[in-house]
Design a protein around this motif. Structure first.
Motif, PDB file in Angstrom:
ATOM      1  N   TRP A  89     -84.869 -44.922  66.370  1.00 40.76           N
ATOM      2  CA  TRP A  89     -86.206 -45.401  66.726  1.00 40.76           C
ATOM      3  C   TRP A  89     -86.122 -46.336  67.922  1.00 40.76           C
ATOM      4  O   TRP A  89     -85.179 -47.133  68.051  1.00 40.76           O
ATOM      5  N   SER A  90     -87.094 -46.249  68.805  1.00 40.60           N
ATOM      6  CA  SER A  90     -87.270 -47.224  69.873  1.00 40.60           C
ATOM      7  C   SER A  90     -88.758 -47.368  70.124  1.00 40.60           C
ATOM      8  O   SER A  90     -89.574 -46.582  69.619  1.00 40.60           O
ATOM      9  N   ARG A  91     -89.115 -48.363  70.914  1.00 40.84           N
ATOM     10  CA  ARG A  91     -90.540 -48.567  71.204  1.00 40.84           C
ATOM     11  C   ARG A  91     -91.141 -47.388  71.957  1.00 40.84           C
ATOM     12  O   ARG A  91     -92.354 -47.185  71.938  1.00 40.84           O
ATOM     13  N   ARG A  92     -90.310 -46.623  72.624  1.00 40.26           N
ATOM     14  CA  ARG A  92     -90.810 -45.487  73.412  1.00 40.26           C
ATOM     15  C   ARG A  92     -90.844 -44.177  72.614  1.00 40.26           C
ATOM     16  O   ARG A  92     -91.365 -43.168  73.093  1.00 40.26           O
ATOM     17  N   SER A  93     -90.277 -44.191  71.429  1.00 40.66           N
ATOM     18  CA  SER A  93     -90.200 -42.947  70.658  1.00 40.66           C
ATOM     19  C   SER A  93     -91.543 -42.612  70.024  1.00 40.66           C
ATOM     20  O   SER A  93     -92.372 -43.492  69.769  1.00 40.66           O
ATOM     21  N   GLU A  94     -91.765 -41.337  69.777  1.00 41.19           N
ATOM     22  CA  GLU A  94     -92.998 -40.896  69.130  1.00 41.19           C
ATOM     23  C   GLU A  94     -92.998 -41.255  67.650  1.00 41.19           C
ATOM     24  O   GLU A  94     -94.058 -41.405  67.037  1.00 41.19           O
ATOM     25  N   LEU A  95     -91.829 -41.422  67.078  1.00 38.20           N
ATOM     26  CA  LEU A  95     -91.696 -41.752  65.661  1.00 38.20           C
ATOM     27  C   LEU A  95     -92.114 -43.200  65.433  1.00 38.20           C
ATOM     28  O   LEU A  95     -91.667 -44.106  66.146  1.00 38.20           O
ATOM     29  N   SER A  96     -92.970 -43.436  64.461  1.00 39.48           N
ATOM     30  CA  SER A  96     -93.369 -44.807  64.146  1.00 39.48           C
ATOM     31  C   SER A  96     -92.233 -45.531  63.437  1.00 39.48           C
ATOM     32  O   SER A  96     -91.353 -44.900  62.834  1.00 39.48           O
ATOM     33  N   LEU A  97     -92.265 -46.858  63.500  1.00 39.13           N
ATOM     34  CA  LEU A  97     -91.227 -47.638  62.822  1.00 39.13           C
ATOM     35  C   LEU A  97     -91.272 -47.373  61.323  1.00 39.13           C
ATOM     36  O   LEU A  97     -90.224 -47.238  60.673  1.00 39.13           O
ATOM     37  N   GLU A  98     -92.461 -47.283  60.775  1.00 36.54           N
ATOM     38  CA  GLU A  98     -92.597 -47.036  59.329  1.00 36.54           C
ATOM     39  C   GLU A  98     -91.969 -45.709  58.940  1.00 36.54           C
ATOM     40  O   GLU A  98     -91.228 -45.616  57.949  1.00 36.54           O
ATOM     41  N   ASP A  99     -92.229 -44.662  59.718  1.00 30.90           N
ATOM     42  CA  ASP A  99     -91.644 -43.353  59.413  1.00 30.90           C
ATOM     43  C   ASP A  99     -90.136 -43.356  59.653  1.00 30.90           C
ATOM     44  O   ASP A  99     -89.380 -42.679  58.944  1.00 30.90           O
ATOM     45  N   ALA A 100     -89.688 -44.114  60.651  1.00 27.21           N
ATOM     46  CA  ALA A 100     -88.269 -44.139  60.994  1.00 27.21           C
ATOM     47  C   ALA A 100     -87.427 -44.736  59.871  1.00 27.21           C
ATOM     48  O   ALA A 100     -86.297 -44.297  59.636  1.00 27.21           O
ATOM     49  N   VAL A 101     -87.948 -45.746  59.191  1.00 25.29           N
ATOM     50  CA  VAL A 101     -87.149 -46.426  58.161  1.00 25.29           C
ATOM     51  C   VAL A 101     -87.462 -45.928  56.755  1.00 25.29           C
ATOM     52  O   VAL A 101     -86.810 -46.343  55.798  1.00 25.29           O
ATOM     53  N   ALA A 102     -88.434 -45.033  56.624  1.00 19.16           N
ATOM     54  CA  ALA A 102     -88.773 -44.511  55.300  1.00 19.16           C
ATOM     55  C   ALA A 102     -87.575 -43.802  54.686  1.00 19.16           C
ATOM     56  O   ALA A 102     -87.016 -42.882  55.276  1.00 19.16           O
ATOM     57  N   GLY A 103     -87.163 -44.259  53.526  1.00 16.76           N
ATOM     58  CA  GLY A 103     -86.034 -43.641  52.833  1.00 16.76           C
ATOM     59  C   GLY A 103     -84.669 -44.022  53.371  1.00 16.76           C
ATOM     60  O   GLY A 103     -83.647 -43.502  52.890  1.00 16.76           O
ATOM     61  N   ALA A 104     -84.634 -44.919  54.348  1.00 17.63           N
ATOM     62  CA  ALA A 104     -83.337 -45.311  54.923  1.00 17.63           C
ATOM     63  C   ALA A 104     -82.532 -46.139  53.923  1.00 17.63           C
ATOM     64  O   ALA A 104     -83.044 -47.088  53.338  1.00 17.63           O
ATOM     65  N   GLU A 105     -81.276 -45.754  53.762  1.00 16.30           N
ATOM     66  CA  GLU A 105     -80.377 -46.513  52.882  1.00 16.30           C
ATOM     67  C   GLU A 105     -79.589 -47.557  53.668  1.00 16.30           C
ATOM     68  O   GLU A 105     -79.130 -48.560  53.117  1.00 16.30           O
ATOM     69  N   VAL A 106     -79.442 -47.321  54.966  1.00 14.72           N
ATOM     70  CA  VAL A 106     -78.820 -48.281  55.884  1.00 14.72           C
ATOM     71  C   VAL A 106     -79.679 -48.336  57.142  1.00 14.72           C
ATOM     72  O   VAL A 106     -80.009 -47.293  57.709  1.00 14.72           O
ATOM     73  N   ILE A 107     -80.076 -49.541  57.549  1.00 11.84           N
ATOM     74  CA  ILE A 107     -80.827 -49.733  58.788  1.00 11.84           C
ATOM     75  C   ILE A 107     -79.978 -50.561  59.734  1.00 11.84           C
ATOM     76  O   ILE A 107     -79.554 -51.664  59.389  1.00 11.84           O
ATOM     77  N   VAL A 108     -79.705 -50.018  60.922  1.00 11.05           N
ATOM     78  CA  VAL A 108     -78.881 -50.703  61.917  1.00 11.05           C
ATOM     79  C   VAL A 108     -79.768 -51.148  63.072  1.00 11.05           C
ATOM     80  O   VAL A 108     -80.442 -50.321  63.698  1.00 11.05           O
ATOM     81  N   SER A 109     -79.777 -52.432  63.360  1.00 10.56           N
ATOM     82  CA  SER A 109     -80.539 -52.957  64.490  1.00 10.56           C
ATOM     83  C   SER A 109     -79.614 -53.110  65.694  1.00 10.56           C
ATOM     84  O   SER A 109     -78.685 -53.915  65.677  1.00 10.56           O
ATOM     85  N   ALA A 110     -79.892 -52.330  66.736  1.00  8.40           N
ATOM     86  CA  ALA A 110     -79.121 -52.404  67.977  1.00  8.40           C
ATOM     87  C   ALA A 110     -80.046 -52.673  69.148  1.00  8.40           C
ATOM     88  O   ALA A 110     -79.803 -52.217  70.268  1.00  8.40           O
ATOM     89  N   ILE A 111     -81.112 -53.432  68.898  1.00  6.73           N
ATOM     90  CA  ILE A 111     -82.062 -53.773  69.949  1.00  6.73           C
ATOM     91  C   ILE A 111     -81.625 -55.058  70.644  1.00  6.73           C
ATOM     92  O   ILE A 111     -80.770 -55.786  70.142  1.00  6.73           O
ATOM     93  N   SER A 112     -82.224 -55.343  71.795  1.00  7.78           N
ATOM     94  CA  SER A 112     -81.877 -56.561  72.515  1.00  7.78           C
ATOM     95  C   SER A 112     -82.381 -57.780  71.751  1.00  7.78           C
ATOM     96  O   SER A 112     -83.294 -57.681  70.929  1.00  7.78           O
TER      97      SER A 112
END
Length: 334
Positions: free
Chosen positions: A51-74
């Protein structure tokens, strides 16, 4: 609807299970570092969404069901994204991983501290080490540290990213691992200046060696463990960042030594050099806590245009004569 938190035993079992199968992984940030981590996870056959701010995928949809979330943003994007994640009520069985190196200007907190304050019942893990993203994407060998106070969660993340060319080590000192990776960016700017002025290998080696106790002094004062700064996420990361032209922070220092403006250098980089912001926040912390940071101070003055690269070097060379004593690492005066 009232929800209850899973017990420690239940969480342990969930994290233990992650070690033995493919997991649903979401990576926040589609830059070089996020893409490199996604490449590793894909190689290990995990289900990866980016996921990124430019992606079509919303943040909510991107993390739905995620078992591991990795933040690699600035760093500048961390507080906002954490607030948005908090509103999504992420399950406590989701392991949160931060791979960002920086300090928040408003709170002077690290990314993991920001995550932990927002998610006090989650396992917050730090991924940090001598990891130049271009080399990792090229399949060159590298190693990193996975640090978390919940060791089972650290082991789970360790298994997610471990592969033939990416060696993962475990630690229970997330703050120390994070600070080592953050503070060395300021030192990399100083080394870039040294290289740009063509001061030679002797000067470079002396600078890196003297920078280590400075980083340890700051890091241990803020809560990191001394031995962490001698490992991959400390000295290892410093060596990689301070000796490679792939390092954005190194290139900032090199450019300043050539007489370029900071604004011009950052435009040419086309990406974030976290050491610039970290330098400013670090000086605020050093002044508040009365910590001696002579190398970082000269970098700060240079970035602010208050001195030239040559004057910064001269100021360091003119410091008072003293014994070399590594007990100074934990002492207030250097």
């Amino acid at each position: 609807m009232v929800t209850t938190s899973p017990s420690a035993d239940a969480l342990h079992q969930v994290f233990e299970d992650y070690k033995h199968r493919q997991v649903n992984l979401t990576i926040l940030g589609a830059g070089a570092w996020g893409s490199a981590l996604a490449h590793i996870a894909n190689t290990n056959d995990h289900q990866v969404r980016i996921w990124s701010r430019r992606s079509e995928l919303s943040l909510e949809d991107a993390v739905a069901g995620a078992e591991v979330i990795v933040s690699a943003i600035s760093m500048k994007g961390v507080p906002e994204v954490v607030n948005r994640l908090k509103a999504l009520h992420i399950p406590e069985t989701t392991v949160l991983v931060t791979a960002t190196k920086g300090l928040d200007p408003e709170t002077t907190l690290t990314p993991s501290q920001i995550f932990q304050r927002a998610f006090p019942n989650h396992a917050v893990t730090v991924l940090s080490g001598p990891n130049l993203s271009k080399e990792i994407e090229a399949g060159l060998p590298a190693a990193t540290v996975i640090a978390c106070t919940n060791e089972t969660a650290a082991e789970a993340v360790q298994h997610v990213f471990a592969c033939d060319n990416f060696r993962t080590y475990r630690s229970t000192d997330p703050l120390g691992a994070e600070l080592g990776g953050t503070l060395k960016n300021v030192i990399a700017i100083a080394v870039g200046v040294c290289e740009g002025l063509d001061l030679g290998s002797n000067a470079r080696s002396a600078l890196i060696t003297r920078a280590l106790p400075e980083v340890m002094r700051i890091g241990t004062h803020l809560g990191g463990q001394p031995e962490t700064f001698l490992g991959l996420s400390g000295l290892g990361d410093m060596l990689a960042t301070c000796t490679s032209a792939l390092s954005r922070n190194y290139r900032v220092g090199y450019g300043l030594s050539q007489g370029k403006s900071l604004e011009q250098i950052l435009v040419e980089l086309g990406s974030t050099a976290e050491g610039v912001n970290t330098s400013h926040v670090l000086m605020a912390i050093a002044q508040r806590e009365q910590i001696s940071v002579p190398i970082s101070q000269q970098v700060h003055l240079l970035l602010n245009g208050e001195i030239s690269a040559e004057e910064a070097v001269a100021a360091l060379m003119e410091r008072k004569l003293k014994a070399e004593d590594y007990q100074e690492v934990l002492q207030p005066d250097s």
